[in-house]
Design a protein around this motif. Structure first.
Motif, PDB file in Angstrom:
ATOM      1  N   MET A 252     -10.667   9.002 -10.960  1.00 44.66           N
ATOM      2  CA  MET A 252     -10.753   7.658 -11.551  1.00 44.66           C
ATOM      3  C   MET A 252      -9.370   7.135 -11.915  1.00 44.66           C
ATOM      4  O   MET A 252      -9.079   5.938 -11.749  1.00 44.66           O
ATOM      5  N   GLU A 256      -7.350   4.044 -10.324  1.00 45.72           N
ATOM      6  CA  GLU A 256      -7.203   3.031 -11.385  1.00 45.72           C
ATOM      7  C   GLU A 256      -8.542   2.365 -11.688  1.00 45.72           C
ATOM      8  O   GLU A 256      -8.610   1.166 -11.971  1.00 45.72           O
ATOM      9  N   ASP A 257      -9.591   3.175 -11.652  1.00 43.62           N
ATOM     10  CA  ASP A 257     -10.940   2.681 -11.933  1.00 43.62           C
ATOM     11  C   ASP A 257     -11.229   2.888 -13.416  1.00 43.62           C
ATOM     12  O   ASP A 257     -11.952   3.809 -13.817  1.00 43.62           O
ATOM     13  N   TYR A 258     -10.657   2.011 -14.235  1.00 41.47           N
ATOM     14  CA  TYR A 258     -10.738   2.193 -15.682  1.00 41.47           C
ATOM     15  C   TYR A 258     -12.124   1.837 -16.234  1.00 41.47           C
ATOM     16  O   TYR A 258     -12.520   2.337 -17.283  1.00 41.47           O
ATOM     17  N   GLU A 259     -12.852   1.007 -15.516  1.00 41.24           N
ATOM     18  CA  GLU A 259     -14.213   0.699 -15.936  1.00 41.24           C
ATOM     19  C   GLU A 259     -15.086   1.956 -15.821  1.00 41.24           C
ATOM     20  O   GLU A 259     -15.859   2.277 -16.738  1.00 41.24           O
ATOM     21  N   ALA A 260     -14.957   2.650 -14.704  1.00 40.81           N
ATOM     22  CA  ALA A 260     -15.708   3.895 -14.525  1.00 40.81           C
ATOM     23  C   ALA A 260     -15.257   4.952 -15.532  1.00 40.81           C
ATOM     24  O   ALA A 260     -16.077   5.713 -16.067  1.00 40.81           O
ATOM     25  N   GLU A 262     -14.106   4.392 -18.511  1.00 43.00           N
ATOM     26  CA  GLU A 262     -14.671   4.024 -19.814  1.00 43.00           C
ATOM     27  C   GLU A 262     -16.139   4.454 -19.904  1.00 43.00           C
ATOM     28  O   GLU A 262     -16.584   4.986 -20.933  1.00 43.00           O
ATOM     29  N   LYS A 263     -16.916   4.221 -18.840  1.00 43.63           N
ATOM     30  CA  LYS A 263     -18.329   4.637 -18.822  1.00 43.63           C
ATOM     31  C   LYS A 263     -18.442   6.148 -18.953  1.00 43.63           C
ATOM     32  O   LYS A 263     -19.325   6.671 -19.640  1.00 43.63           O
ATOM     33  N   TRP A 264     -17.545   6.863 -18.289  1.00 42.21           N
ATOM     34  CA  TRP A 264     -17.521   8.327 -18.351  1.00 42.21           C
ATOM     35  C   TRP A 264     -17.279   8.798 -19.786  1.00 42.21           C
ATOM     36  O   TRP A 264     -17.937   9.714 -20.270  1.00 42.21           O
ATOM     37  N   HIS A 266     -17.856   6.953 -22.539  1.00 36.80           N
ATOM     38  CA  HIS A 266     -19.016   6.553 -23.336  1.00 36.80           C
ATOM     39  C   HIS A 266     -20.127   7.598 -23.224  1.00 36.80           C
ATOM     40  O   HIS A 266     -20.804   7.913 -24.208  1.00 36.80           O
TER      41      HIS A 266
END
Length: 275
Positions: A252, A256-260, A262-264, A266
């Motif tokens: 990730m 640079e998949d910061y949305e993924a 963040e979900k990880w 969470h």
């Protein structure tokens, strides 16, 4: 009754203090292969008297609080104890220890794992109240004698512990994830920083997060060497699962998949809902 403790470090020494508070035993005697540790245990009042292994065998209840390899050696010399003797091990892995018990001793034996401890070791690490309000796991309890089961339960409940029963295979698999894996990660984290050229400068900057995660890297290398040896297969499985999560995080970041990411994180937060 008389209690004996073999291994007078954190777990054995703290057990001596707990048994003294319990008041069930007329005396608590101890043995440690390290003469200095035995002297320290006596000075600290962890046991009433230091004795030989042969004398310990005469006790009504014997606690084994040594590293696991030493425990197996001790058990091999326990043939001939009375049929009413209760032998309780406090080790952190169960299958290999239980497999090592001579058939004629199996009913004497109760496999117990108190889920408590600190990063310190030796007699000076012993703590009053270490076992209070903690969990103790009994493994393969159905193979222990009726008297041994009853007395072990009475002792652990008496020192303030909550009993959970678990077969030895499940114990070793589950504990690999919640105890053995965190320790090997902590050792690895400490060695990662210690391998850096400017480690003194790095360590001068540390905050709470690093302190929390590296705290248990101070634990006894001898004790944990034996735990990792005894539970090698399950520890390797746990490390592979952990590596999978590290790879996910690494990928990730590469993408640079910061949305993924963040979900990880969470999802990781949800762990606290179970604790």
């Amino acid at each position: 009754m008389q209690a004996g403790i073999i291994g007078l470090g954190l777990m054995g020494g703290s057990m001596g203090l707990a048994l003294r508070e319990l008041g069930m035993f007329k005396s608590i005697i101890g043995y440690d292969s390290n003469a200095l540790h035995l002297q320290q245990a006596l000075s600290l009042g962890l046991v009433d008297e230091g004795v030989s292994l042969e004398e310990i065998k005469q006790c009504d209840v014997i606690f084994l609080a040594t590293p696991l390899e030493a425990m197996i050696e001790v058990i091999a010399n326990f043939k001939g104890v009375g049929k009413h003797c209760v032998i309780i091990d406090l080790g952190g892995a169960k299958q290999r220890v239980l497999e090592s018990i001579p058939k004629e001793l199996r009913k004497n034996f109760v496999a117990a794992h108190p889920m408590c401890g600190t990063e310190f070791y030796g007699p000076k690490a012993a703590l009053k109240g270490l076992y209070q309000n903690k969990i103790v796991i009994f493994s393969d309890l159905e193979d222990s004698g009726e008297l041994q089961r009853a007395l072990a339960k009475e002792i652990f409940i008496g020192i303030g512990m909550q009993i959970i029963k678990l077969d030895s295979k499940s114990h070793d698999r589950h504990i690999a994830l919640i105890s053995h894996l965190p320790h090997i990660i902590s050792f690895a984290l400490a060695n990662t920083v210690l391998s850096q050229e400017k480690k003194e400068m790095i360590l001068a900057l540390i905050g709470g997060g690093f302190r929390d995660m590296s705290r248990i890297s101070k634990s006894s290398p001898i004790m944990w060497r034996d735990v990792f040896r005894h539970n090698r297969g399950h520890v390797l499985e746990a490390l592979e699962l952990f590596e999978d999560e590290l790879i996910r995080a690494k990928e990730m970041l590469y993408k640079e998949d910061y949305e993924a990411l963040e979900k990880w994180m969470h999802h990781a937060n949800e762990l606290q809902n179970f604790m």
